[in-house]
Scaffold this active site. Structure first.
Site, PDB file in Angstrom:
ATOM      1  N   GLU A  52      -3.994  -2.392  38.858  1.00 46.57           N
ATOM      2  CA  GLU A  52      -4.330  -2.194  37.424  1.00 46.57           C
ATOM      3  C   GLU A  52      -4.960  -3.399  36.921  1.00 46.57           C
ATOM      4  OE1 GLU A  52      -3.358  -2.794  32.953  1.00 46.57           O
ATOM      5  OE2 GLU A  52      -2.989  -4.209  34.518  1.00 46.57           O
ATOM      6  N   GLU A  53      -4.639  -4.582  37.362  1.00 44.16           N
ATOM      7  CA  GLU A  53      -5.321  -5.660  36.850  1.00 44.16           C
ATOM      8  C   GLU A  53      -6.838  -5.852  37.213  1.00 44.16           C
ATOM      9  OE1 GLU A  53      -4.012  -7.807  35.044  1.00 44.16           O
ATOM     10  OE2 GLU A  53      -1.927  -7.874  35.176  1.00 44.16           O
TER      11      GLU A  53
END
Lengths: 744, 744
Positions: free
Chosen positions: A420-421
């Site tokens: 996600e990052e």
């Protein structure tokens, strides 16, 4: 009770048996797996089960989850990230507390990492080429946790490699107008290095804007004014307080879009077509590197030139100058700044983990609940505070499931997203791979990323149909703080608004693209929400919790400063659990489509107020939009009314299903993949990105502001009209789906 | 019978009553309107009702419908077209034989008409400017029906006005290679008038291709070789036979796309944004005008120059020369041809008429059945033969409905579309207006446009899931001809193929964009079909029935030549009625999704055979496509197997609904609105337009042939790979929706 009249006196015992026979056909499922409780089409939310779940969600277990999850750094695709995949699988496959099934699946995605051999470097280079000063290449090891090979050095993911060198300028937040201001002040930006601070515009935008002005490289730091309420000294900051230490550096993705950069709209399977990385748009055009405010202070407080405007000043304890270059009185006079970035793009396997609970009555309706698993470093707050809650909720539900006490009406899917990052990659690839299936069947998506920013109040974001279920849950859960308020009553003290329909209510925020809900709402049109506990904004003006994306976001930080006792974590678990159960178990879906009417009316009023006059000058009438909003309002109100009558009366399983389909699919009707083809993934005509400050229909607003620009001709105004027609057609189409299903 | 075990001995009378009570809740609808028959979730196709419907569909009533429908010309938006709207409403609102409700709704669409004041004109202009010959401006009034103010003169709809004049050339069918051939033969095409014949390429393409070669104007005619099996004399043609008379002219739309030209993707409501007509793409770039072969003969048989190639020769009774200009021996030597076109674009109201039958069990599932209403002139064959069938079927069903004998399980929607002849406009606007609702809920779309081309055999086109229901119907209806064959057994004699699964079966054609099914299949992804009776291809090579789009397509023509006795009309009514009832009334939808496997395998084999080697040279593997087809096959077979087990066993209403949703929505999973953004409305990755002769996945084929072109670089091959990944993702996504709903 019509059935009494119909049955009374008419039906003898034999007929009753016959009815029983038919009923046997209908109501008793063949081949259901033990130990599922008996199935009834009328299965509704069981308040006792809800109470049981609320009571079993345990703060200390969340704390233990968090300790384990954040024990080591678990950057996307790292060995520890993969170890956590196994941890999740083990939990979700546990014979006593697991789910029906769980599986991991990997995508091959493009990530960006700093070189291990050649660390990124920021230095002040004297006139003779000597290095007069070097910024730290890692954070200070204050608690023993900030060292070690698994702590990724601060870097700007997806920033290109390069070694620009030039005079330093200070460019505030790196907005386009910031660089314009420097130009206005007569500063030649060509080949400079721009020092910027976080905030204002997105990470990547700082480099994009800088490049437009021929800046060669960009630095970015977090000013204590923006994150620490001004505090900057070591003894005022972590581990002495929750504030960011001077060496702390915010990492982050600098990619403009979301999803795997090489496979837009396609799942990143090994065989998928991939773009050439050299032609990918959305990466920063020039090298950019983040640094801590301790180093930023050395650079910034030695600049020469005019004083920066008041709004550009921060809390480093000096007067911020603009540059270019260092002050003649400083030791750095005549020096340049060199930014050496050696980031590499790498194709890596990143896994999602999915856990399933099969629905007893409507297994083909999915309530999704997810969070990402990957962190920048230890990620105790981001994202492990959410994952700790996810694991506790799945444990409690799994235990009831394995005991045979409970099985939801609809299926529940838990997700632990990867990468996600780097740009919501795991969740986006998932929505690409299962586009049709998810669009057809998903009731709602619940996201709990950072579960606790701070202890003050609930903060919920979502589309209007989820407001009612969030409110229902919040009213029945006690607030974690002292006193006897409900979460709802506490919430309303911090964030509220005056609703034309309901009066004063807590304010549900809208969804941007800050976490994994983005592909669900924008790409798939699934009603989504994000739930967390957060700050008292009267007590801090911090952009976000101070150690965000730094090596100081650790278990000790959470345990000592963010949520000692984990009561806020527990409250979020209860909130999310209650919302999930209401969505998975209620006979009628608790999605109040009528609540969209308020949004539409406020968007309409804003359009009328701010755009109306000029639109009229261009012969564009908002009349059709007024009519469309009215039609929506009428259809939604009639449907809500119809459901509330039925709730007291009928239990026809297909009628319930048909109405629920209307509720579930409403959000889908706002999707138009042809509305904004240039906005990757954004198809929702109400929530696409919006320029300008008028809170209204984004397509209309964006076209309007483009047309407003000097020199815009009739084609630009035609596009305004086209965008108006697109939203009118969407609203009319939405209203049509809410009307009784026999009216075409 | 498991329920016996479950109930036996366990349940006393009181418990039975209790069950009855619950059953009363479930199975007896509240507030249902009389005289609806009692509702049962298990309501399945009633073969007695089916037989009743088959028996009541009456040939003589279809004949009377046709007589009334084709009594006057009813060009789109004309007063007679609007009168037919009223006729349809009256029929569908009839108290004895009408539907539950009916309504008309109008769109404001851009049509094109010849000027009444200034008729289009084609003339031979002598060297001194004298008009030496003029083509007919209307067809000869042979039966008293070809005169009158409502017969629109022959024209090319959407052709621009203009009065080009130049030397005449003969350009065969107006394909790009035809013009190249003329160039090769040394003919200077600049400023010429090109005479072309219908066929080969689309109408508009003739003008598009001509303009590329600087041709100034185009004429188009129907060669007797192409339409009359060579016959051209007045006493060989209508009213003496079904052949086209010498003055007959095919009208038609020359617009390249479909839908209202000014409102692509938006419903053409009065307030909708409209493109500037001057900027619309898809209209012919130069004037073009159709003429009869009687006039074409004068032009063509007087040309000078080389003889045209053999394949260009026709049946006008002379050697076709290429031009340019007329033969020195002819009276036209030195003359030019002048084409004067005075067409006008007009915004007109065009109505759709919709009739509804509310479904008893699943009112939110729609079976759509439609045909267009507008004709070019009387349109007895096109489209009134279809509308006559539509009215008879709706009468029979309406009568059963009003008597209370029958109500379908699912809703049935009958549609009479407006302005199809101008480019499927009414149906396309309808799909734009109700996009979400139709996509969510439509089971299938049945189109019966021209119901009878000729008397020989059934001809059905559709996507693979409808094959089984068409076969089922065809097997049970007697063929209209002499003998005792079923429609199926007759059909297989004319069109057949060898199926790897079934052996020799009738060949179901695929759907192009020839009628109103196009927006349903290509834009909405709804399983669609088109049903008609047609020719014995061993007896005629006519492009289409000879009076197509001419003033000779009249009731007398049908009654005397096309289908005396109307038995083929009746057969089509029975076919369409049977298919409709099976779709609306069967407990399990009769859509055999497994039949897509054959298509996918044949597409795959073609790709391997024709593209495999070169793809490998460019490092593009078809392996993922092989895997995806296998996954689809497995999932579809397992689902079919599961359903066939359930059909013998369970009657859980929700389980049936869930399975039917999988069947209904399969076609939707093949839609990707981002796959071919340049192909307006075409989103179906299996049935989008395809270049080249390889019957395979269109996106892959089109990209492949573009990449094959000389000089195509790596970007073109990258697009081939991208298109391959798009279809792989679609097939994998489709397979995912067919798997058991609890497997995510």
């Amino acid at each position: 009770m019509q059935w009494v009249k119909l049955l009374g006196g008419l039906v003898g015992a034999a007929a009753l048996l016959g009815l029983g026979i038919i009923l046997g056909h209908f109501a008793i499922p063949k081949g259901a797996e033990p130990p599922a409780p008996s199935v009834s089409f009328a299965q509704d939310l069981d308040l006792e089960i809800l109470e049981t779940v609320m009571g079993q969600l345990d703060a200390s277990r969340i704390r233990e989850n968090l300790r384990e999850l954040s024990r080591e750094p678990h950057l996307a695709s790292s060995p520890r990230d993969e170890a956590l995949v196994q941890l999740l699988l083990q939990r979700w496959r546990d014979p006593q507390s697991g789910l029906d099934s769980a599986e991991a699946s990997a995508y091959e995605v493009l990530l960006s990492f700093p070189s291990q051999e050649q660390p990124n470097r920021v230095a002040i280079v004297g006139p003779t080429g000597d290095i007069l000063f070097s910024c730290r290449q890692s954070e200070e090891n204050l608690t023993g946790e900030q060292g070690g090979p698994d702590v990724v050095p601060p870097y700007a993911a997806y920033a290109p490699s390069g070694t620009p060198q030039g005079l330093l300028v200070y460019a505030n937040r790196g907005a386009e107008e910031d660089f314009k201001e420097l130009q206005t002040q007569g500063i030649d930006l060509n080949n400079t290095i721009a020092l910027t601070r976080y905030g204002g515009v997105g990470r990547g935008a700082k480099a994009v804007n800088a490049a437009k002005f021929k800046v060669a490289g960009v630095l970015v730091y977090t000013d204590p004014a923006d994150i620490n309420d001004g505090r900057s000294l070591p003894n005022e900051t972590f581990p002495h307080s929750w504030h960011l230490p001077p060496s702390g550096v915010e990492r982050g993705s600098y990619y403009e879009y979301f999803g795997d950069p090489l496979t837009p709209y396609l799942p990143a399977n090994p065989s998928s077509f991939r773009l050439d990385p050299d032609t990918v748009s959305g990466f920063p055009p020039i090298p950019i590197q983040p640094i801590g405010f301790q180093d930023a202070k050395v650079l910034l407080c030695n600049l020469q030139g005019n004083s920066a405007p008041d709004a550009w000043q921060g809390a480093l304890g000096c007067d911020y100058k603009l540059g270019p270059g260092f002050h003649p009185d400083s030791v750095f006079t005549g020096s340049q700044v060199n930014v050496s970035v050696y980031n590499r793009l790498e194709l890596r396997n990143s896994s999602n983990v999915l856990g399933f609970i099969r629905g007893a009555v409507e297994p083909d309706r999915y309530v999704l609940y997810g969070n990402h698993r990957d962190s920048w470093v230890h990620g105790a707050v981001d994202p492990s505070s959410g994952t700790a809650v996810l694991l506790e909720l799945s444990r409690v539900l799994g235990t009831l499931l394995k005991k045979g006490t409970w099985r939801p009406r609809r299926s529940v899917v838990f997700a632990s997203w990867g990468a996600e990052e780097f740009g919501l990659i795991g969740s986006t690839e998932f929505t690409e791979e299962f586009f049709s299936k998810l669009q057809e069947r998903t009731v709602a998506y619940i996201n709990v990323d950072i579960s606790v920013f701070a202890n003050a109040t609930l903060r919920a974001q979502g589309t209007p149909p989820v407001q009612s279920v969030v409110f229902s849950a919040a009213k029945q859960i006690p607030s974690p703080g002292p006193g006897s308020l409900s979460i709802y009553d506490n919430w309303i003290r911090y964030f509220n608004r005056s609703s034309p329909v309901y009066g004063l209510v807590p304010s549900l925020g809208s969804l941007g693209a800050g976490s994994d809900y983005a592909p669900f709402i924008h790409f798939l049109g699934i009603s989504s929400m994000d739930i967390a506990y957060t700050y008292d904004r009267s007590k801090t003006s911090a952009r976000i919790y101070p150690t965000y994306h730094t090596a100081f976001d650790t278990f000790g930080y959470v345990d000592k400063f963010v949520d000692p006792g984990f009561r806020s974590h527990q409250a979020v678990a209860q909130m999310a659990g209650s919302v999930l159960l209401r969505l998975s178990d209620s006979l009628f879906l608790p999605l109040n489509v009528s609540d969209y009417t308020e949004t539409l009316q406020s968007f309409l009023q804003a359009a009328q107020q701010y755009f109306g006059a000029l639109l009229e000058q261009h012969s564009i009438s908002l009349g059709p939009l007024v009519t469309a909003v009215e039609k929506f309002e009428e259809a939604a109100a009639a449907l809500s009314q119809h459901i509330s009558v039925l709730q007291k009366d009928t239990l026809d399983p297909l009628q319930v299903r048909m109405l629920n389909d209307q509720l579930m699919l409403l959000e889908r009707t706002f999707l138009n993949p042809r509305a904004f083809p240039e906005e990757r993934y954004y198809s929702h005509v109400l929530w696409a990105p919006r320029t300008g400050s008028v809170a209204t229909f984004p397509g209309l607003a964006n076209a309007y502001f483009r047309a407003m620009k000097a020199g815009a001709g009739s084609a630009a105004w035609a596009e305004v009209h086209r965008q108006l027609s697109i939203v009118v057609a969407a609203l009319e189409g939405a209203a049509a789906t809410l009307r009784p299903v026999v009216n075409l």
